[in-house]
Design an enzyme around this catalytic site. Structure first.
Site, mmCIF file in Angstrom:
data_model
loop_
_atom_site.group_PDB
_atom_site.id
_atom_site.type_symbol
_atom_site.label_atom_id
_atom_site.label_comp_id
_atom_site.label_asym_id
_atom_site.label_seq_id
_atom_site.Cartn_x
_atom_site.Cartn_y
_atom_site.Cartn_z
ATOM 1 N N LYS A 75 105.341 -64.951 45.778
ATOM 2 C CA LYS A 75 104.952 -66.012 45.305
ATOM 3 C C LYS A 75 103.258 -66.361 45.576
ATOM 4 C CE LYS A 75 107.670 -68.309 43.373
ATOM 5 N NZ LYS A 75 108.215 -68.006 41.934
ATOM 6 N N HIS A 93 102.069 -64.983 37.687
ATOM 7 C CA HIS A 93 102.250 -66.145 36.584
ATOM 8 C C HIS A 93 101.049 -66.380 35.856
ATOM 9 C CE1 HIS A 93 106.376 -66.192 37.774
ATOM 10 N NE2 HIS A 93 106.041 -66.579 39.005
#
Length: 342
Positions: A75, A93
């Site tokens: 993450k 992302h």
């Protein structure tokens, strides 16, 4: 051979590992130098990595690693250092216009580093080579079913598979469930969770979503979305749908959580939910609609999801000069060039 550095995850609820001790041992045996940061929440204790031949390091010390190190995580990175000089392997992302994406790319540009985004580690046909999709779909569907039955305990904590399956198998409502992206990894996981609950879901994939039967969609109690789009598409659910007087839909579980992106297929919410507050209302009153959109769902089953993911990723870490990694690097360079010329 390469220097690999498994970093501690800064998010307190992130209990998974991109590489398990068993797969770390295989990397060490192949000649890689593997360093593992100590982590208070990782499901695998540091002692298992040491036994596998890895070296331990303090949490967050990757910033001082040799410049040729591959820093591996899952993450988000911490906000510092401002300039990123290493090759980072994780889910960045950063290529769909997500909030903060431009700032992240500029950190890499400033430091001369490289983002090897795991979402874009793909084969020749564009299929992802390492993914958490199955367990994300499984947990996403399970939480939606338990919430609708009134048996979801919050705040959420790390789960045992046996306990989750026992809860799903307990007596309770058998809602009508629709799984979008049913033939993919996440869809298979969602369908298996439904099976554990004694539910045969409606399964839609590309053919059914290409020309959406919106009344049929809204006739279900639960919608589990596992579809991640690479470009702007027609929304599966809109604000108008939530206000449709014929709507039976009561729970949306968005496994992909592609919020704040032009690629979001469920533009009815603007922020994810979390372990402390996993469910929030999109509509209240007599006909409520509740949303579950936790962007690290598989971490609720950290051991199972890590073992499955690491088995896929580990074989590719053996050869970091292969075509999939070159494609991932090319996608990063394309994104940074677009950012520079924006």
């Amino acid at each position: 051979m390469a220097r690999l550095w498994l970093r501690h995850e800064v998010r307190a609820t992130e209990q998974r590992a991109a590489v398990t001790p068993a797969d770390a041992a295989r990397l060490v045996a192949a000649g890689h130098e593997v360093t593992v940061e100590r982590s208070p929440q990782r499901v695998f204790p540091i002692e298992e990595y040491l036994a596998a031949g890895c070296t331990a390091a303090p949490a967050g010390s990757w910033a001082g690693a040799p410049a040729d190190t591959y820093v591996i995580g899952l993450k988000e990175l911490p906000d510092e250092p401002a300039a990123l000089r290493h090759r980072h392997v994780y889910f960045g992302h950063a290529y769909k216009g997500q909030r903060g994406a431009a700032d992240l790319l500029r950190r890499f540009t400033a430091g001369g580093g490289l983002l090897l985004d795991l979402e874009y580690l793909t084969d020749n046909d564009g299929r992802r080579l390492a993914a958490f999709g199955y367990w994300a779909g499984y947990v996403g569907a399970a939480l939606a079913i338990l919430h609708l039955r009134g048996s979801l305990e919050v705040p959420l904590h790390r789960l045992r598979r046996a306990d989750l399956d026992a809860a799903l198998g307990a007596s309770g409502e058998r809602p009508k469930v629709l799984v979008l992206g049913a033939l993919g990894r996440g869809g298979r996981g969602a369908r298996d969770a439904c099976a554990a609950a004694g539910i045969l879901p409606t399964a839609w994939d590309i053919a059914e979503t290409r020309e959406l039967d919106r009344p049929a969609l809204l006739a279900h109690d639960i919608l589990v979305n596992t579809v991640a789009s690479a470009g702007p598409v027609t929304a599966f659910v809109t604000e108008a749908d939530l206000d449709d007087p014929a709507r039976e839909l009561r729970v949306i579980s968005d496994v992909t959580c592609d919020v704040n992106s032009d690629c979001n297929v469920l533009p009815v919410y603007d922020r994810v939910t979390n372990w402390d507050e996993p469910v929030r209302a999109l509509r209240q009153g007599e006909r409520p609609v509740h949303l579950i959109a936790i962007d690290n769902l598989p971490s609720l089953l950290p051991r199972e999801s890590s073992e499955a993911f690491s088995a896929e990723l580990g074989r590719h870490l053996l050869d970091l000069d292969s075509a999939p990694w070159r494609r991932a690097a090319g996608r990063f360079r394309k994104a940074t060039e677009e950012d520079i010329h924006a």
